[in-house]
Every structure is written in structure tokens, then in C-alpha cells.
Write an enzyme that holds these catalytic residues in place. Structure first.
Site, PDB file in Angstrom:
ATOM      1  N   HIS A 191       0.808  -1.237   0.000  1.00  0.00           N
ATOM      2  CA  HIS A 191       0.000   0.000   0.000  1.00  0.00           C
ATOM      3  C   HIS A 191       0.832   1.272   0.000  1.00  0.00           C
ATOM      4  CE1 HIS A 191      -3.903  -1.965   1.036  1.00  0.00           C
ATOM      5  NE2 HIS A 191      -3.088  -2.864   1.562  1.00  0.00           N
TER       6      HIS A 191
ATOM      7  N   LYS B 285      -8.755  13.484   4.941  1.00  0.00           N
ATOM      8  CA  LYS B 285      -7.828  12.354   4.882  1.00  0.00           C
ATOM      9  C   LYS B 285      -6.801  12.551   5.979  1.00  0.00           C
ATOM     10  CE  LYS B 285      -7.061  13.690   0.583  1.00  0.00           C
ATOM     11  NZ  LYS B 285      -7.232  12.454  -0.162  1.00  0.00           N
ATOM     12  N   ARG B 286      -5.967  11.538   6.244  1.00  0.00           N
ATOM     13  CA  ARG B 286      -4.880  11.716   7.196  1.00  0.00           C
ATOM     14  C   ARG B 286      -4.021  12.906   6.784  1.00  0.00           C
ATOM     15  NH1 ARG B 286      -4.131   7.816  11.405  1.00  0.00           N
ATOM     16  NH2 ARG B 286      -2.174   8.892  11.766  1.00  0.00           N
TER      17      ARG B 286
ATOM     18  N   LYS C  29       0.385  14.485   1.009  1.00  0.00           N
ATOM     19  CA  LYS C  29      -1.008  14.715   0.588  1.00  0.00           C
ATOM     20  C   LYS C  29      -1.271  16.195   0.320  1.00  0.00           C
ATOM     21  CE  LYS C  29      -2.724  10.703   3.233  1.00  0.00           C
ATOM     22  NZ  LYS C  29      -3.389   9.769   2.294  1.00  0.00           N
TER      23      LYS C  29
ATOM     24  N   THR D 206      -8.766   6.543  -1.350  1.00  0.00           N
ATOM     25  CA  THR D 206     -10.108   5.973  -1.456  1.00  0.00           C
ATOM     26  C   THR D 206     -11.177   7.025  -1.173  1.00  0.00           C
ATOM     27  OG1 THR D 206      -9.695   5.082   0.752  1.00  0.00           O
ATOM     28  CG2 THR D 206      -9.634   3.520  -1.067  1.00  0.00           C
TER      29      THR D 206
ATOM     30  N   LYS E 230     -15.073   7.699  -2.730  1.00  0.00           N
ATOM     31  CA  LYS E 230     -16.282   7.936  -1.927  1.00  0.00           C
ATOM     32  C   LYS E 230     -16.924   9.247  -2.345  1.00  0.00           C
ATOM     33  CE  LYS E 230     -13.971   5.351   1.666  1.00  0.00           C
ATOM     34  NZ  LYS E 230     -12.945   5.483   2.718  1.00  0.00           N
TER      35      LYS E 230
HETATM   36  C1  26Q Z   1       3.903   0.315  10.117  1.00  0.00           C
HETATM   37  C2  26Q Z   1       4.885  -0.040  11.016  1.00  0.00           C
HETATM   38  C3  26Q Z   1       4.852   0.403  12.336  1.00  0.00           C
HETATM   39  C4  26Q Z   1       3.783   1.193  12.745  1.00  0.00           C
HETATM   40  C5  26Q Z   1       2.778   1.551  11.841  1.00  0.00           C
HETATM   41  C6  26Q Z   1       2.853   1.125  10.521  1.00  0.00           C
HETATM   42  C7  26Q Z   1       1.786   1.509   9.566  1.00  0.00           C
HETATM   43  C8  26Q Z   1       0.452   1.539   9.935  1.00  0.00           C
HETATM   44  C9  26Q Z   1      -0.524   1.902   9.032  1.00  0.00           C
HETATM   45  C10 26Q Z   1       2.112   1.825   8.260  1.00  0.00           C
HETATM   46  C11 26Q Z   1       1.117   2.190   7.347  1.00  0.00           C
HETATM   47  C12 26Q Z   1      -0.210   2.229   7.732  1.00  0.00           C
HETATM   48  C13 26Q Z   1      -1.306   2.610   6.826  1.00  0.00           C
HETATM   49  C14 26Q Z   1      -1.141   2.884   5.556  1.00  0.00           C
HETATM   50  C15 26Q Z   1      -2.244   3.328   4.700  1.00  0.00           C
HETATM   51  O1  26Q Z   1      -3.353   3.601   5.150  1.00  0.00           O
HETATM   52  N1  26Q Z   1      -2.018   3.398   3.386  1.00  0.00           N
HETATM   53  C16 26Q Z   1      -3.044   3.815   2.441  1.00  0.00           C
HETATM   54  O2  26Q Z   1      -3.721   2.650   1.984  1.00  0.00           O
HETATM   55  C17 26Q Z   1      -4.854   2.990   1.197  1.00  0.00           C
HETATM   56  C18 26Q Z   1      -5.570   1.704   0.835  1.00  0.00           C
HETATM   57  O3  26Q Z   1      -4.851   0.987  -0.123  1.00  0.00           O
HETATM   58  C19 26Q Z   1      -4.440   3.773  -0.031  1.00  0.00           C
HETATM   59  O4  26Q Z   1      -5.603   4.199  -0.693  1.00  0.00           O
HETATM   60  C20 26Q Z   1      -3.594   4.988   0.342  1.00  0.00           C
HETATM   61  O5  26Q Z   1      -3.084   5.600  -0.820  1.00  0.00           O
HETATM   62  C21 26Q Z   1      -2.456   4.552   1.263  1.00  0.00           C
HETATM   63  O6  26Q Z   1      -1.736   5.693   1.708  1.00  0.00           O
END
Ligand code: 26Q
Length: 814
Positions: free
Chosen positions: A359, A551-552, A557, A659, A663
Site C-alpha cells: 500500500h 484524509k490523514r 497529501k 479511497t 467515496k
Molecule cells: C507500520 C509499522 C509500524 C507502525 C505503523 C505502521 C503503519 C500503519 C498503518 C504503516 C502504514 C499504515 C497505513 C497505511 C495506509 O493507510 N495506506 C493507504 O492505503 C490505502 C488503501 O490501499 C491507499 O488508498 C492509500 O493511498 C495509502 O496511503
């Protein structure tokens, strides 16, 4: 299979069951129950209907898919499940008769924050679509005691508060003590040998953790299939309670083992690079992987005996990013050490069973763990990883063959163990039979850049699965007014088959339909404005264009680019009272990771900007700014349905998919975006006249960055009047009223040389916004474009995405 129309025979039957449940569960009559209690009893009643269907939903011969994800951002379920069972109207009616209000009761439900954002919500959409498509698809995740923090805004700043989401219990879950399993950490490996020289290993000692599952039913549309989401909680395996310490009054010591173990399922980690490398995170990852696999194999063995050779034909284990990357090695370990399968055969089985979705685009965000940490926490698992890494290295020279590429380069990029680290992405790829990205552009970047050596060696491994979202939640449930228009026009077939939204195309020339869209949109804007007034105090003019970026918060972004545009509009309005942009309310929402200082400053910047703009009568008739605190699935539904413009302005080549873009377009918002992530697919589907694309393309960004010729100061000097002025305003007191200037944001641009090219895309962006919003004056033309977006949204239903996973990755016969 239960017939959903028989969940309740009629209103009277529902009412009788509901009243009886109040009595038996709470010892109260319905009338004595508070709204919260009414919610809890109703949710448990619906959950019990779902649970009753679980055992009959699937036969043992159906292939089972287990979707492993550390995040499931499921959102409130009651409204959704009533819609899915087709009984929402019946229940609403009955409750009205009973003197209550279903909408108010639905608002009592917590919004479990068991995910960060896109990745976690995608997992939840996939559960909904797997149930809808009728397949046996189960979620496997973590039951965090506290979800992602609750965001308050104080003095413009984000303040994090604990999300105590279980305070009133969670009526959808059922604790399954009988299915608990044991997971070992910090053990040691013992080598055994028999008299014939055969040897084997066991793992002994260490800390034993009891993983207890809590199951949540996933009720598919029309209630035909019920699946489940299994969430794991960590508890001490033995009562290591230190009675002596307790009697000495040292209560902390007495409870230490318990609290150390419970810490594993206490919090959800934020998606912030600063949090990498925490031991507790590694424990979470192993806990839910090991516990999940143990139960999968237990039920497989019950159904089929030790027929391990066919595991991959009957079971798929899908890993959502690298967080469950240990699925590969852990399955290998269990097969070899506990089931006695030969190593080579076991690896083949694992490879056939496991698949992986990436992702992220940014190589620096790929997960890595120090070998020393890893090996001491999971010594036996590490031996399997070491062995697979050794075999991969051995096999490389053969694989490279004649293509002349440098062996050391390929090794450096593809090995699992490198530079003292376990590289989880390489681990995932080597153990999986499928690796996919989440949009066409992203999958292309994976092959071209991030994983180029793997892609050259094994091109057939790589594929794309463009994300989707469940239109039943994000259109039907989020936007009742517009949904009614749609259903009145084309019937309700679109609810189960989103491609039927295409039937809206002829209505693009139906002026009555186009005018009624205004009425629906206005209703949604009023609903959102009321919510914003209540939560932030900001009063919005619902006659304005609602321009939304939710979004985050992350530098890539580029919420900062939006801020620049709004400041530019404000400056121009002040300079020239005749400048009349289309009146617009800019609405932001989203959380920043707690330790991500820059992102938090951008939130403060938006709130300061809101303070300046909204309180200045010279500008507030033309523009307004609002920040909606605590973005979550529940309030997102209000926001998406009220938006006219969808801001999707990440630097090209940085957003894997996005995403919220889907929406929003589904709800008829027009996208203002860069050619990034799945904006590319949206643009292709709706056509250039129904979307506004601006800015540098991925190749242009790559070329500019490679040339080393982008200088923020040049951009500043080239346009002192507009761009340079805005940069100055970050630190000259213009925005300091609420809580001070923005030096660090200024330095991000001017000292760190604007890493995400905000100043590079600024002019193109403002121009694109002006061109787009001019079109709002001709409302019918605008609504026609909006309707075309909805009509083309079928592709972005996660039902389509899941159908593709089924066919190409999980190999499920239709
Ligand atoms: C990893 C290691 C340690 C602590 C936290 C993490 C961690 C946690 C969550 C790393 C990444 C995430 C989340 C990532 C995320 O939400 N990515 C998004 O995924 C969406 C679904 O595919 C995409 O639409 C977005 O583009 C993408 O940023």
C-alpha cells in the site's frame, strides 16, 4: 440458509422480540431503557440473528479466504446491518410506534477506531464485499483496548485523547474462550536427534501468551451470507501472579506479568515513520499471525485431516501490507515443526496459500526490524527466515542467467536479511504467489521502481487490483436523499450491482432530475453544517460551494497546497474588492500521527486560517474555512454526501491509491486532482470534461527531482506578489492570532526545499480551481457532471475489487 425476510415476520414480531430482549438482558421494560440501552439491546438482537446464520453460511468444500490485517476500521454497524437485512424501514416504523427514534438510537453507537485510515477502511470494505459476493471470507485482526486517539482541537492545535471505545461494551462481539490459543515469545530453540541421526527442533521456555478471539458477525447484503471478523486479545497464559509481592504491598510488581502481556493488545500504532521499530508492535504482528494461523489449521484439520498438500487449494491467507508478513514463515514453521511436513513441500504449500498487497510507494516507509530484536523474540521463526533467505541467495545466480544484471545489486535489493535488518516487504514477496498494488499507477511504480528486481526475475508475480469502497455504506447509507433519487430513477438493482449506476446516464439530460439533485445536496449540506456548528462552532453558509479535503494529514497529501490557495484567494479579495471568486466553504478533516510534528502544524495552520478568514467581514462573504474535529467513519458519511468538490492533490507518484476520491465522486463531487493514485482511473472513466486535473505528472516530478534543479527560493523570487507573499505570511503575524506563527512550516518549504513541490504546483492549482468553480454558476451543467461521476462509480465498488481478487489471486470458482 436463512431467508432475510424471515429475520422478523413483521413489525409485531420484531416488537415482541425486542421487548422480550430488554426484559431478559436488562431486567427492564423497553420504556425504562435509555437510548444507549435501546441501542445495545437492538444491536445484540441483530448480532444474534447473524450469529445464528454463521454455521450454515458456507459448506466445508468452499474455499476459505482469511484476510489478515492489523487494522479494520469498521465504523458503526447497526444502520448498515438493518439496511443489509432489508429491515431498516420495518424497524424504524416499529420504533416510532414504540415511542422511540431509530436515527437517534443509531447515533448511540461507538465508531471503533481500530485503524489509521485508508488501509484499515479498505479492509472493512473488503469484508462487506466478500460477504456480499457470497464467498467465505473472514477477517483476522487485533482487538485493541484503545483505538486510534480521539482528536480534540484546542487553541487550533490537535490534542489527543484516549479512545475508550469499550467503555459501554461492544454489543457486536462474542468472546470465544474455547477457541483461545497459546503464543510463545522469547523462547529458546532445542535441537533433538534420534538414534538414526534424524534431527528436529522445538521451542521451549519464554513467555506464553493466551490469545483470546472476539468474533464480530459480518452480515452481507440481503443477509444471504454471514461471515466473521475475528479480533485477538492478549492475556497471560498462566496465572503468573506474584502473591508474595502482593502481600508485601508491591502491587505493581505483583501485576507485572499481566500488564506486560495485556500491553500487546492495548494500543493501535499510528502510521508514522517515527513509530517503526517498537518491540510491542512486533509482538502484535506475531500474536495475531500465529493465533490466526493456529485456528485456521485447527479447523482445516477437523474438516480434512492432515491433508496439508491441498491446503492452498482450500485456503487463502491474504496479507494486508507487510504488517502480517510473518504469516509466510509462521505457516512454514507450523507445517514443518508441528505437522511434520517436509521443508520443501511445506514451502510450496505456503507459497500457494499466501498472497500480499502493498500500500505504499515510498521505499523509506517499508517495514524493517533489527535482526537482533527479531531473533531474540522469535528464535525459531527466525531460523526459517534465515533458511529461506539463504535459499533465495543461492537461487539468484541461476535466476539471473544471461541478463547481465549485477548480482550484488539484485542481492542488495531483494534479500530478506540485509544490513542487520529483516526486510518485511522482501519477506512478503518471497513467501507469496501474488503481489499487488492498489491502483494502476501504483502497481506500475512497484514494478518499475520499488520492487524492480523482483519484477524482472518474476514478472508473473505482480498484478494490480485497483481499490474500491462499499457503495452500500458510502452512497446508500451516507446519502439517503441522493440514494432515493437514484432508486426512484433506476430501481434498486444498483445496491447489489453497482454497475447499474450506468443507467443514470440518460438522466444527465433530464432537467427535473438535475434540479432535484440540488434539493438533495442542500439537505446534506444543512446536515453537515449543523454537525460542524455543533462540533467546532463554525457556522457555514450552505449556499456556498462545499470544497472538501478529508484524509490523514501527511506532507505528501499536500493539505498545505490547499492552504496556499485559500490564502491567495483571501489576499486577492483584500487587494481588490471586485475580485469575486465563486463563494466557497473549504472543509478539512483528518488526524495527524501524535509524533508527526509537521502534520500537526498544518492542522494548527488550517485552524488559524479559519480564525482569520471567518472573522473578517471583508472576506467571509466569499470564502469560509472549517476544520471538522475527529475524522472517523461516522462523520465522514456526513462530509462525503455534502461535498461539491473533492480535493485529491497529492504530489504525483506519492499516493498509492486514495479511497476518499472514490467515496466523494460516487456522491457526485467533482474531483480537483493531480494524476496520482486512482485519480488516474477516475479521470479515464469520467472523461476530461467531468474532472479537473492539474499539475506535474509522475514522470515530470521524477525528472525534476532527478535533475536537482528545483529551488524553492527561485519559486519564491519569481512571484513575490502572490506566492512569495504567502510564504512570508506564515511567519509575519498574519496567522499568529490564535497560537503563534508557523516557522517550521516556513522552514519545511524554504530550508528543506519544499520536498513535495507545493510551490511547484501552486499556480496550476489555483488556476484549475478557478476554472472549475466558475462552472458552478451553471448549476444544471454542474449537476450533469456530478451525475456522470455517480453513473461511472460502479467500477469503484469494492464488490468489483473483491471479484478481481477472487478470480486472479484467490482462485475461487465463480
Ligand atoms: C507500520 C509499522 C509500524 C507502525 C505503523 C505502521 C503503519 C500503519 C498503518 C504503516 C502504514 C499504515 C497505513 C497505511 C495506509 O493507510 N495506506 C493507504 O492505503 C490505502 C488503501 O490501499 C491507499 O488508498 C492509500 O493511498 C495509502 O496511503
Amino acid at each position: 440458509m436463512a431467508n432475510y425476510q424471515e429475520i422478523f415476520k413483521d413489525k409485531k414480531d420484531f416488537e415482541a422480540q425486542y421487548r422480550a430482549a430488554c426484559q431478559s438482558e436488562l431486567g427492564k421494560t423497553f420504556d425504562q431503557c435509555s437510548e444507549l440501552e435501546q441501542f445495545q439491546v437492538l444491536a445484540r438482537l441483530i448480532a444474534s440473528k447473524g450469529n445464528a446464520q454463521l454455521p450454515v453460511s458456507h459448506s466445508k468444500d468452499e474455499k476459505k479466504v482469511y484476510y489478515f490485517s492489523l487494522e479494520f476500521l469498521i465504523g458503526p454497524l447497526l444502520d448498515n446491518y438493518l439496511i443489509n437485512y432489508g429491515i431498516r424501514d420495518l424497524v424504524a416504523d416499529a420504533m416510532k410506534d414504540m415511542g422511540s427514534d431509530l436515527d437517534a438510537v443509531c447515533r448511540q453507537e461507538v465508531d471503533p477506531g481500530l485503524g489509521n485510515g485508508g488501509l484499515g477502511r479498505l479492509a472493512a470494505c473488503f469484508l462487506a464485499s466478500m460477504a456480499h459476493n457470497g464467498m467465505a471470507g473472514y477477517g483476522n485482526g487485533m482487538r485493541y483496548r484503545y483505538g486510534l486517539f480521539h482528536q480534540d482541537i484546542e487553541g487550533g492545535r490537535q490534542v489527543e485523547r484516549t479512545d475508550n471505545w469499550l467503555a459501554n461494551g461492544f454489543p457486536w462481539e462474542t468472546r470465544k474462550d474455547a477457541s483461545a490459543v497459546t503464543v510463545r515469545f522469547n523462547g529458546h530453540v532445542v535441537r533433538h536427534e534420534d538414534e538414526k541421526g534424524n534431527f528436529w527442533f522445538t521451542e521451549e521456555g519464554g513467555d506464553l501468551v493466551r490469545a483470546v478471539p472476539y468474533d464480530v458477525p459480518v452480515i452481507g447484503f440481503e443477509g444471504k451470507v454471514v461471515n466473521k471478523l475475528r479480533l485477538w486479545s492478549a492475556e497471560p497464559a498462566e496465572e503468573n501472579f506474584d502473591l508474595d509481592a502482593f502481600n508485601d504491598g508491591d502491587y505493581a510488581k505483583a501485576n507485572k506479568f499481566r500488564s506486560d502481556v495485556e500491553a500487546i493488545s492495548t494500543i493501535l500504532y499510528p502510521n508514522d515513520a517515527g513509530e517503526h521499530g517498537r518491540l510491542l508492535r512486533l509482538k502484535q504482528e506475531y500474536l495475531f499471525v500465529s493465533a490466526g494461523l493456529q485456528t485456521i489449521l485447527r479447523s482445516y484439520e477437523k474438516d480434512f485431516g492432515p491433508d496439508w498438500a491441498n491446503l492452498g487449494k482450500r485456503v487463502s491467507v491474504h496479507t494486508n501490507d507487510t504488517h502480517p508478513a510473518m504469516c509466510g514463515p509462521e505457516l512454514l514453521r507450523i507445517l514443518v515443526d508441528e505437522k511434520g511436513v517436509d521443508f520443501d513441500e511445506a514451502f510450496e504449500i505456503v507459497h500457494e496459500t499466501v498472497s500480499f498487497t502493498n500500500h505504499t510507494v515510498m521505499p523509506e516507509a517499508l517495514e524493517k526490524w533489527p535482526i537482533n530484536t527479531f531473533r531474540s523474540l522469535l528464535p525459531r521463526l527466525y531460523m526459517f527466515i534465515e533458511e529461506i533467505d539463504r535459499r533465495w541467495r543461492d537461487g539468484l545466480s541461476e535466476k539471473l542467467g544471461e541478463d547481465g544484471s549485477s548480482w550484488t545489486d539484485v542481492l542488495r535489493n531483494t534479500a530478506i536479511l540485509w544490513d542487520g535488518k529483516v526486510r518485511m516487504a522482501n519477506l512478503s514477496i518471497i513467501f507469496s504467489h501474488s503481489v499487488n498494488g492498489v491502483s494502476a499507477l501504483h502497481s506500475d511504480i512497484l514494478k518499475r521502481e520499488t520492487f524492480k528486481d523482483f519484477a524482472r526475475l518474476e514478472p508473473e508475480l505482480f498484478n494490480n487490483k485497483t481499490n474500491g469502497v462499499t457503495h452500500r455504506r458510502f452512497l446508500r447509507e451516507a446519502n439517503p436523499a441522493y440514494s432515493k433519487l437514484i432508486t426512484d430513477a433506476i430501481g434498486d438493482g444498483w445496491l447489489s450491482d453497482a454497475n447499474e449506476l450506468e443507467k443514470l446516464v440518460p438522466f444527465e439530460s433530464d432537467v427535473d432530475f438535475l434540479d432535484s439533485m440540488d434539493v438533495a445536496r442542500k439537505e446534506n449540506k444543512e446536515r453537515l453544517a449543523a454537525y460542524i456548528k455543533e462540533t467546532s462552532g463554525t457556522v457555514l453558509d450552505t449556499n456556498m460551494v462545499f470544497d472538501v479535503q478529508v484524509k490523514r494529514f501527511h506532507a505528501y497529501k499536500r493539505q498545505l497546497l490547499s492552504v496556499f490557495k485559500i490564502l491567495d484567494l483571501r489576499n486577492r479579495i483584500l487587494d481588490d474588492p471586485n475580485f469575486d471568486p465563486q463563494p466557497t466553504a473549504f472543509i478539512f478533516s483528518g488526524k495527524a500521527a501524535q509524533s508527526y510534528a509537521f502534520a500537526k502544524e498544518v492542522i494548527r495552520l488550517i485552524n488559524s486560517l479559519a480564525d482569520v478568514v471567518n472573522n473578517d467581514p471583508r472576506v467571509n462573504q466569499k470564502i469560509q474555512v472549517a476544520f471538522v474535529p475527529n475524522f472517523a467513519v461516522s462523520n465522514a458519511q456526513y462530509i462525503y454526501s455534502a461535498a461539491d468538490i473533492s480535493e485529491q492533490i497529492s504530489l504525483a507518484g506519492t499516493e498509492a491509491s486514495g479511497t476518499s476520491n472514490m467515496k466523494l465522486m460516487m456522491n457526485g463531487a467533482l474531483t480537483l486532482g493531480t494524476l496520482d493514485g486512482s485519480n488516474v482511473e477516475i479521470s479515464e472513466l469520467v472523461g476530461p470534461e467531468n474532472i479537473k486535473i492539474f499539475g506535474m505528472k509522475t514522470e515530470e516530478v521524477e525528472a525534476l527531482q532527478a535533475s536537482g534543479t528545483y529551488y524553492a527560493w527561485d519559486r519564491y523570487n519569481a512571484d513575490r506578489d502572490r506566492l512569495g507573499r504567502i510564504v512570508d505570511q506564515l511567519v509575519d503575524g498574519t496567522l499568529a492570532g490564535l497560537s503563534g506563527n508557523f516557522e517550521s512550516v516556513h522552514d519545511h518549504l524554504m530550508v528543506e526545499n519544499d520536498p513535495y513541490l507545493v510551490m511547484g504546483d501552486f499556480h496550476a492549482y489555483v488556476q484549475a480551481w478557478e476554472e472549475l468553480t466558475k462552472g458552478y454558476a451553471d448549476r444544471r451543467a454542474w449537476n450533469k457532471a456530478a451525475l456522470h461521476n455517480t453513473a461511472k462509480a460502479g467500477f469503484f465498488s469494492s464488490d468489483r475489487t473483491i471479484a478481481e481478487y477472487e478470480a486472479d489471486i484467490w482462485h475461487i470458482d465463480a
